[in-house]
Design an enzyme around this catalytic site. Structure first.
Site, mmCIF file in Angstrom:
data_model
loop_
_atom_site.group_PDB
_atom_site.id
_atom_site.type_symbol
_atom_site.label_atom_id
_atom_site.label_comp_id
_atom_site.label_asym_id
_atom_site.label_seq_id
_atom_site.Cartn_x
_atom_site.Cartn_y
_atom_site.Cartn_z
ATOM 1 N N ASN A 99 19.691 -9.847 26.923
ATOM 2 C CA ASN A 99 21.090 -10.892 27.245
ATOM 3 C C ASN A 99 21.513 -9.215 25.781
ATOM 4 O O ASN A 99 22.737 -9.863 25.843
ATOM 5 C CB ASN A 99 21.548 -11.742 27.028
ATOM 6 N N GLU A 100 20.335 -8.551 25.861
ATOM 7 C CA GLU A 100 21.373 -7.655 24.834
ATOM 8 C C GLU A 100 22.969 -7.279 24.449
ATOM 9 O O GLU A 100 23.700 -6.778 23.245
ATOM 10 C CB GLU A 100 20.488 -6.099 23.585
ATOM 11 N N GLY A 158 14.317 -11.225 22.385
ATOM 12 C CA GLY A 158 12.965 -10.562 22.002
ATOM 13 C C GLY A 158 12.544 -12.117 22.204
ATOM 14 O O GLY A 158 11.336 -11.800 22.792
ATOM 15 N N LEU A 174 14.840 -11.569 18.433
ATOM 16 C CA LEU A 174 14.668 -10.843 16.833
ATOM 17 C C LEU A 174 15.758 -11.919 16.102
ATOM 18 O O LEU A 174 16.817 -11.593 15.869
ATOM 19 C CB LEU A 174 15.388 -9.402 17.506
#
Lengths: 305, 305, 305
Positions: free
Chosen positions: B180-181, B156, B111
């Site tokens: 890996n957010e 994303g 994203l």
């Protein structure tokens, strides 16, 4: 790259998001008070059953089970365990917890059979609520939790390990771990099963639970019941390294992620908590089960003498 | 033995059974018109972000992300992506889709952070709806979908790969993939998590998401995050071979089976779609999160100069 | 240590706890009568399709499919299978069941295509109810069930194996096993899928079902579709050893544990049983599917002549 974001996020206050679960009936109001912050580097508190050391510089607490002969989970033990967990959970200086044993060759032998024999239904209900409470607090903990398993860990002992974020076990061919309830003629409750399935998958759990298997360390590692196996002398060092890896993440993001992964199973138990207590009381009060436990204890006594 | 049955079943018209999911708000009516069938062997369409080539003899389309520097998923990119997916989905000549990158060393960086910083709540909502729409279309596609992952694929980007039917990644020790957010102080939404769990299982997902792990290729293969690893020069050939294997099945039976496997997770998201948008808008609008993103971008700028 | 408890618990009467599932429409009242207990050591009963031998000293029954040429699951076969299962389930002398084939090179070829072609909708409904009934009885059996798979086992044959507690397959590179419905242009019903996912996990099931894969023995072992692989001459010995391991557990605890693991999937099917029958009847009655099956059978006839 993410280093700056991490530092910022750490400043977000730890909010204990995973805990709408405390049970006032059991712990009373007093235990809910926040602890007074002391300016020491290392804080220690202890009771008859458990020793806790908190290193306030690293934010890592170590909890040592010290209830001879086998760290069995009596009502007293569970109460002390939950009070210790709550203290740490509410202590802003604490971000991680390592659980290990001070008794050689045993992590915990699981639920204390004496609490399930010849007692009143009220006692059975109180005991079972304490078992539930322990799991709710540990499986839902907002701290990083690592089980440093330095001995055998059957039944309820295995549940404690399963409820942590990571499991490291000592490489010793004599140590075993598993949910062996079926071997004793009893049945692991559904939330033991759910915790187990979340760790090892449905098929492994189905076979292991039906056979009441106690897995040797190597096998436990192969099926994913423990994450890592190390020599005894490396255990504490390894546990510290794992904790450091998990603490490198922003608390808030890690906690929300943990909650997302475990919420369904925690909520399912909470929705059936009273029913689960009633089922346990009804089951354990049966003459056939009481007779079975009686013979089992007779056998244990003979073995000792 | 099944060859005849296969040939008959293929004649059953592709019915797009997996798609009650299009979002008129985003795409408008025009895009829903079926494309005019042309007598060409190879059809190409392109926009600023994506190049699509459809081989009408084999029924296989190849989609190449070409949005420098890192194929980040901006609102524009997502819109073009969804329009391309819809075109192919409605094109009876297209039965399979290979997704790859035209940018060296990166599949997609995930994203676009710029869409999440300093914008209006309306913009955040529009952006998040587009992210959802992309996943709904790709995870629920009735086409055979293969991710030919020729570069790193965080967040994303990893979701795009996870939403395909099969994942082939290039054997390069520098490439990583994962959700890996948590590393950025944010949390993968529940439907990222559900897609991940469906692929690697609950335990691997629990650890990987909490640590925000970016797995090197070999590790990604071991945990089942990618299905196959090949040298760069073999990637397209391998992708074509995999597509051919999947296209040997009758479309109708394969599509119904795919729908059966993915419906629960797709439906769960649809049932909570608006709530999920509101949660995202509320979360991303927080001062603490905006400050964190600001510092992160400052750091990126300094790094570039 | 648990030996005494085990002995006591075994005395608890087998209560058939897993079976609220019998279908009076299909089996009639007669079959529900408890069998007369005979003082023999070995009891045998047989019909056109299946041979059953019960060793009353060990409590282990062996069921041999003997319906040439390929043990296909016709309505007659399924009826005899269910009646045999019910007899054993209600026989207090029987605690375990080994299922194997008396036909060389084939365990079971799965559902009989003749029952699905050119018949009335009433017939299709009756047939499908029998397929459901077989699975409900086997997957929900309170006996220990072991599949001794001595030949190929596609589609419905694979389902029988999946419904047992343990799967041992003969080491023969020509034998395959899997849910290959998609290859025939049809779709495995949701409860086949649920049983498969419970055994091999979501991702393996997703790919295997969409491709209609028939896995060679070694691959079947690797993905967990079978638990063990042995040479043909060791099969019965191994099956007996596995049964002995499972019978060492107290029946009551093992049965309650099995029920806990499988209840969700069994209940889900029961809640949608009539709907599932209607879906099958509607699907199989379609002209396109009937034409497909017709061509498939023509091909089989030509192959034989």
């Amino acid at each position: 790259m993410a280093a700056v974001a991490v530092m910022v996020a750490r400043r977000v206050a730890r909010s204990g998001i995973l805990f709408p679960y405390s049970s006032p009936q059991l712990w009373g109001r007093a235990a809910l008070q926040p602890p007074v912050l002391l300016p020491t580097q290392r804080r220690t508190f202890s009771n008859n059953k458990i020793l806790v050391e908190l290193d306030t510089s690293s934010g890592v607490a170590t909890m040592k089970f010290k209830s001879p002969p086998v760290n069995s989970l009596s009502l007293d033990f569970l109460t002390e365990f939950c009070i210790s967990l709550e203290k740490l959970e509410n202590d802003r200086a604490c971000r991680a917890l390592i659980i290990t044993s001070a008794i050689p060759r045993i992590f915990s032998s699981g639920l204390d059979i004496m609490e399930m024999f010849g007692k009143s239904t009220e006692h059975y209900a109180e005991f079972w609520r304490a078992v539930q409470e322990m799991w709710l607090r540990l499986y839902g903990s907002s701290m990083v939790t690592v089980a440093a398993i330095n001995g055998s860990s059957p039944a309820g002992g295995c549940l404690i390990a399963l409820s942590c974020d990571y499991r490291i076990m000592v490489e010793n061919p004599k140590y075993v771990i598993g949910l062996n309830e079926a071997q004793l003629g009893i049945v692991a409750p559904f939330w033991f099963k759910d915790t187990f399935v979340n760790t090892v998958g449905h098929r492994v759990a189905e076979r292991s639970l039906q056979l009441g298997l106690l897995h040797p360390v190597t096998e436990a590692h192969q099926i994913g019941l423990v994450d890592e196996v190390v020599p005894e002398e490396k255990l504490q060092e390894k546990a510290a390294a794992v904790v450091a890896q998990w603490l490198a993440l922003p608390d808030h993001a890690r906690q929300l992620t943990k909650s997302m992964m475990r919420k369904a199973v925690l909520d399912h138990m909470l929705a059936h908590r009273e029913e689960d207590i009633q089922n346990f009381v009804k089951f354990i009060s049966k003459d056939s089960i009481q007779k079975s436990l009686s013979m089992y204890m007779e056998m244990l006594k003979k073995k000792k003498s």
